[in-house]
Design an enzyme around this catalytic site. Structure first.
Site, PDB file in Angstrom:
ATOM      1  N   GLY A 259       0.829  -1.200   0.000  1.00  0.00           N
ATOM      2  CA  GLY A 259       0.000   0.000   0.000  1.00  0.00           C
ATOM      3  C   GLY A 259       0.860   1.245   0.000  1.00  0.00           C
ATOM      4  O   GLY A 259       1.815   1.357   0.783  1.00  0.00           O
TER       5      GLY A 259
ATOM      6  N   GLY B 298      -0.768   7.343   2.461  1.00  0.00           N
ATOM      7  CA  GLY B 298      -0.012   8.078   3.475  1.00  0.00           C
ATOM      8  C   GLY B 298       0.641   7.184   4.505  1.00  0.00           C
ATOM      9  O   GLY B 298       1.805   7.380   4.870  1.00  0.00           O
ATOM     10  N   ALA B 299      -0.097   6.172   5.011  1.00  0.00           N
ATOM     11  CA  ALA B 299       0.476   5.288   6.033  1.00  0.00           C
ATOM     12  C   ALA B 299       1.619   4.472   5.467  1.00  0.00           C
ATOM     13  O   ALA B 299       2.672   4.322   6.099  1.00  0.00           O
ATOM     14  CB  ALA B 299      -0.614   4.370   6.592  1.00  0.00           C
TER      15      ALA B 299
ATOM     16  N   PHE C 268     -13.044  22.023  13.152  1.00  0.00           N
ATOM     17  CA  PHE C 268     -13.542  20.794  12.539  1.00  0.00           C
ATOM     18  C   PHE C 268     -14.467  20.109  13.529  1.00  0.00           C
ATOM     19  O   PHE C 268     -14.376  20.322  14.745  1.00  0.00           O
ATOM     20  CB  PHE C 268     -12.372  19.861  12.174  1.00  0.00           C
TER      21      PHE C 268
ATOM     22  N   ASP D 197      -8.655  -5.247   0.454  1.00  0.00           N
ATOM     23  CA  ASP D 197      -7.740  -6.330   0.097  1.00  0.00           C
ATOM     24  C   ASP D 197      -6.914  -6.800   1.302  1.00  0.00           C
ATOM     25  O   ASP D 197      -6.763  -8.010   1.524  1.00  0.00           O
ATOM     26  CB  ASP D 197      -6.781  -5.887  -1.018  1.00  0.00           C
TER      27      ASP D 197
ATOM     28  N   GLN E  64     -18.153   4.590   9.315  1.00  0.00           N
ATOM     29  CA  GLN E  64     -18.591   5.983   9.388  1.00  0.00           C
ATOM     30  C   GLN E  64     -19.242   6.447   8.088  1.00  0.00           C
ATOM     31  O   GLN E  64     -18.728   6.185   7.000  1.00  0.00           O
ATOM     32  CB  GLN E  64     -17.396   6.884   9.682  1.00  0.00           C
TER      33      GLN E  64
ATOM     34  N   HIS F 151     -20.173   9.866   6.322  1.00  0.00           N
ATOM     35  CA  HIS F 151     -19.895  11.299   6.359  1.00  0.00           C
ATOM     36  C   HIS F 151     -21.160  12.051   5.974  1.00  0.00           C
ATOM     37  O   HIS F 151     -21.840  11.702   5.011  1.00  0.00           O
ATOM     38  CB  HIS F 151     -18.764  11.623   5.376  1.00  0.00           C
TER      39      HIS F 151
ATOM     40  N   LEU G  13     -17.297  13.447  -1.798  1.00  0.00           N
ATOM     41  CA  LEU G  13     -17.204  14.122  -0.512  1.00  0.00           C
ATOM     42  C   LEU G  13     -17.085  15.634  -0.634  1.00  0.00           C
ATOM     43  O   LEU G  13     -16.318  16.150  -1.441  1.00  0.00           O
ATOM     44  CB  LEU G  13     -15.988  13.592   0.259  1.00  0.00           C
TER      45      LEU G  13
ATOM     46  N   GLU H 241     -15.707  18.461   5.619  1.00  0.00           N
ATOM     47  CA  GLU H 241     -16.180  19.120   6.835  1.00  0.00           C
ATOM     48  C   GLU H 241     -15.590  20.520   6.972  1.00  0.00           C
ATOM     49  O   GLU H 241     -16.119  21.354   7.703  1.00  0.00           O
ATOM     50  CB  GLU H 241     -15.749  18.260   8.021  1.00  0.00           C
TER      51      GLU H 241
ATOM     52  N   ARG I 136     -19.385  13.284  13.228  1.00  0.00           N
ATOM     53  CA  ARG I 136     -20.022  12.883  11.980  1.00  0.00           C
ATOM     54  C   ARG I 136     -21.174  11.912  12.161  1.00  0.00           C
ATOM     55  O   ARG I 136     -22.157  11.959  11.424  1.00  0.00           O
ATOM     56  CB  ARG I 136     -18.955  12.274  11.059  1.00  0.00           C
TER      57      ARG I 136
ATOM     58  N   HIS J 270     -17.972   6.435   4.265  1.00  0.00           N
ATOM     59  CA  HIS J 270     -16.728   7.204   4.206  1.00  0.00           C
ATOM     60  C   HIS J 270     -15.515   6.514   4.804  1.00  0.00           C
ATOM     61  O   HIS J 270     -14.452   6.500   4.202  1.00  0.00           O
ATOM     62  CB  HIS J 270     -16.950   8.545   4.903  1.00  0.00           C
TER      63      HIS J 270
ATOM     64  N   GLU K  27      -6.061   3.114   7.570  1.00  0.00           N
ATOM     65  CA  GLU K  27      -7.472   2.741   7.655  1.00  0.00           C
ATOM     66  C   GLU K  27      -7.690   1.241   7.674  1.00  0.00           C
ATOM     67  O   GLU K  27      -8.699   0.767   8.205  1.00  0.00           O
ATOM     68  CB  GLU K  27      -8.259   3.356   6.497  1.00  0.00           C
TER      69      GLU K  27
ATOM     70  N   ARG L  28     -14.818   8.064  14.086  1.00  0.00           N
ATOM     71  CA  ARG L  28     -13.610   8.877  13.936  1.00  0.00           C
ATOM     72  C   ARG L  28     -13.951  10.354  13.809  1.00  0.00           C
ATOM     73  O   ARG L  28     -14.857  10.740  13.072  1.00  0.00           O
ATOM     74  CB  ARG L  28     -12.828   8.441  12.700  1.00  0.00           C
TER      75      ARG L  28
ATOM     76  N   LEU M 274      -5.834  11.603   8.844  1.00  0.00           N
ATOM     77  CA  LEU M 274      -4.514  11.970   8.338  1.00  0.00           C
ATOM     78  C   LEU M 274      -3.475  11.941   9.452  1.00  0.00           C
ATOM     79  O   LEU M 274      -2.310  11.596   9.228  1.00  0.00           O
ATOM     80  CB  LEU M 274      -4.557  13.346   7.677  1.00  0.00           C
TER      81      LEU M 274
END
Length: 579
Positions: free
Chosen positions: A14, A17-18, A118, A219, A238, A240, A250, A253, A284, A351, A382, A393, A399
């Protein structure tokens, strides 16, 4: 060494970001590769709009303890508070790390990183909304993805793009690598590694209306589920509150953080009735349910009264165009609506997955609810459940999660690789994957998989979305079982080796079905309402019986088994969620 066998210290599956943050950290201490089914900068992190939260206190007074309280309360007290403390304490340095890498955050007049409000983020333990979200217009995720990819290339991380993971190699209870399918050639590759980290993202494509990209098909957790390892808290998904009507695309927010208001068909600012203190900036799950109730009770907008309106007309047009450029363009492009002049039709959209592969705070994957780990196996983002998000969340914590625990995963992999050797694996470890791929192209399909996928998505949306009942969940369990039977008979008509997208989509659908099964079984068992899991037949949160995490796994004979693990408590005891 055969061409299709690759040896590394650390392999990350993957490239969102993570995954990139883990690769960046691991590569400082060991030979690292990233395996991704798409080019890294197409990863779904790039779709994250609103911001990344940290108690920098650049604009208003703030503290990490207030952030931790909001996270626990927003998660309806299902969050593990040791993990929440780690995330909130490390948030400030995580943001500053990205700044030093060159991420172009919006700035205050005196040059500091700007911050905005937020949903669910407050000062002084719920007193009022606070400006905590650090942002780069409404393209924060895109900027994070680009920045990390550049840094990984600078660091010498090796990338295998458009490789689809098919199997996880575990021998003697220890992780030793993965098996992957090269989409460009149809060849099977084995990646041997001392440490493997899954950062494969979510699984929102099981729902008809979703903000998730087509690639978010579960996956990673689906493969873990097939291997007999557990998944945690899968029932908590969740929705949104502001997805574009009928499309699910999306609208961040951030629009409400900048002053946007939700109105029903009567023009009423209805969130004043549901969350009198912070109104449209409630968590949310609460806002999504409020929208559903407004529509259900006949107060929706439009000819069919089946949506609510996001009203930005009172917000300074310069602020809208400067800080929310993508959001306004989406509304104009897809619905033909000008947000500066009229309300934007919105509905809740699937979401984010709060549940996933269970890990500890060092991202080591858990073998059971008792806390034993699988040596050499890690997960972040995620697809994982550490559990900082609990039952719901808070916006901008996603993020933050990928950066904090991506970094921790990378550190853990490098340390593990330094003290261990490659485990021995069978020479034919890739044969089951080869046989499986061959079987999918052997014979004729009685129906196209598109029909199976469509039926699954509609069933999940109708019975397992914002509002759930025991009867509906029971029907969904039977439907998913029937869909699995249909899927087992399906075959791929395209026999080509080069970029066989039909085959890829076929494999993805199998993982979506696995995740849907785990979700509906876990949801039916939880006879309470908490966060993203709302039962119309059990409308109250039940801390006496359900202040615990759900673990679900496949047994060797194909049945499912549920187990439970206590929530790790801390400073904050459960109270009624009032905003």
């Amino acid at each position: 060494m055969p061409n299709n066998v690759h040896i590394y210290d650390a392999v990350i599956v993957g490239a969102g970001g993570a995954g990139l943050r883990a690769a960046l950290e691991a590569s400082k201490g060991c030979k690292t590769a990233v395996v991704s089914k798409m080019y890294p900068t197409r990863s779904h992190t790039g779709a994250a709009q609103g911001g990344m939260c940290a108690a920098l206190a650049n604009v208003e007074e703030d503290s990490w303890e207030w952030h931790a309280f909001d996270t626990v309360k927003g998660g309806d007290f299902l969050s593990d508070q040791d993990a929440v403390d780690v995330m909130c304490q490390e948030a400030v340095e995580s943001v500053l790390d990205l700044e030093r890498m060159g991420l172009p955050f919006n700035r205050t007049p005196d040059g500091k990183i700007d911050q905005r409000r937020f949903g669910g983020h407050t000062r002084n333990h719920g007193e009022a909304a606070v400006k905590r979200a650090c942002y780069a217009a409404d393209r924060t995720g895109h900027m994070i993805l680009q920045t990390l990819f550049q840094q990984c290339n600078k660091q010498g991380v090796e990338f295998y793009n458009e490789f689809f993971v098919l199997d996880l190699i575990i021998e003697g209870g220890v992780c030793g690598g993965i098996v992957a399918y090269e989409i460009a050639t149809g060849e099977i590759h084995t990646f041997r590694a001392k440490a493997v980290l899954f950062a494969t993202g979510g699984y929102g494509k099981m729902f008809k209306i979703t903000s998730n990209a087509h690639t978010l098909t579960g996956d990673g957790p689906g493969l873990v589920y097939r291997k007999g390892l557990p998944l945690e808290d899968i029932e908590f998904f969740q929705f949104h509150p502001t997805g574009l009507y009928r499309l699910g695309i999306l609208l961040s927010e951030a629009a409400r953080g900048e002053g946007g208001i939700l109105r029903n068909g009567d023009g009423e600012r209805f969130m004043e009735r549901y969350a009198p203190t912070i109104k449209d900036l409630a968590p949310r799950d609460m806002v999504s349910r409020a929208e559903f109730f407004e529509i259900k009770e006949g107060r929706g907008a439009g000819p069919n009264k089946d949506y609510v309106l996001l009203d930005l007309t009172a917000v300074d047009p310069e602020v809208v165009e400067a800080k929310l450029p993508d959001i306004t363009e989406f509304a104009r492009t897809y619905l033909g609506v000008d947000p500066l002049k009229e309300g934007v039709p919105t509905v809740p959209t699937a979401h984010y997955a709060m549940g996933g592969i269970p890990t500890n705070v060092n991202t080591e994957v858990l073998r059971s609810a008792h806390g034993e780990v699988v040596p050499g196996f890690y997960a972040a983002g995620e697809c994982a459940c550490v559990s900082v998000h609990g039952a719901n969340r808070l916006g901008t914590n996603s993020l933050l999660d990928i950066i904090v625990f991506g970094r921790r995963g990378g550190l853990g992999m490098a340390e593990h690789a330094a003290r261990t050797k490659l485990i021995d694996i069978p020479d034919d470890v890739a044969k089951p994957s080869e046989d499986w791929i061959a079987s999918l192209t052997d014979g004729q399909s009685p129906e196209p998989i598109a029909a199976i996928r469509k039926d699954l998505q509609e069933e999940m949306w109708d019975k397992v979305s914002v509002l759930r009942t025991d009867e509906g969940l029971g029907q969904a369990i039977n439907s998913v079982a029937h869909l699995r039977e249909r899927y087992a008979k399906a075959r791929v008509k395209d026999r080509s080796k080069v970029f066989n997208t039909e085959l890829v989509e076929h494999i993805e659908l199998g993982f979506i079905i696995d995740m849907a099964e785990a979700l509906v079984i876990s949801a039916k068992a939880r006879t309470e309402s908490r966060g993203g899991h709302y039962r119309e037949d059990h409308q109250k949160r039940d801390d006496e019986h359900w202040l615990k995490h759900t673990f679900i796994n496949k047994t060797p004979d194909g049945d499912t088994r549920l187990a439970y693990k206590p929530v790790t408590m801390g400073r904050y005891e459960p109270v009624e969620r009032k905003y």
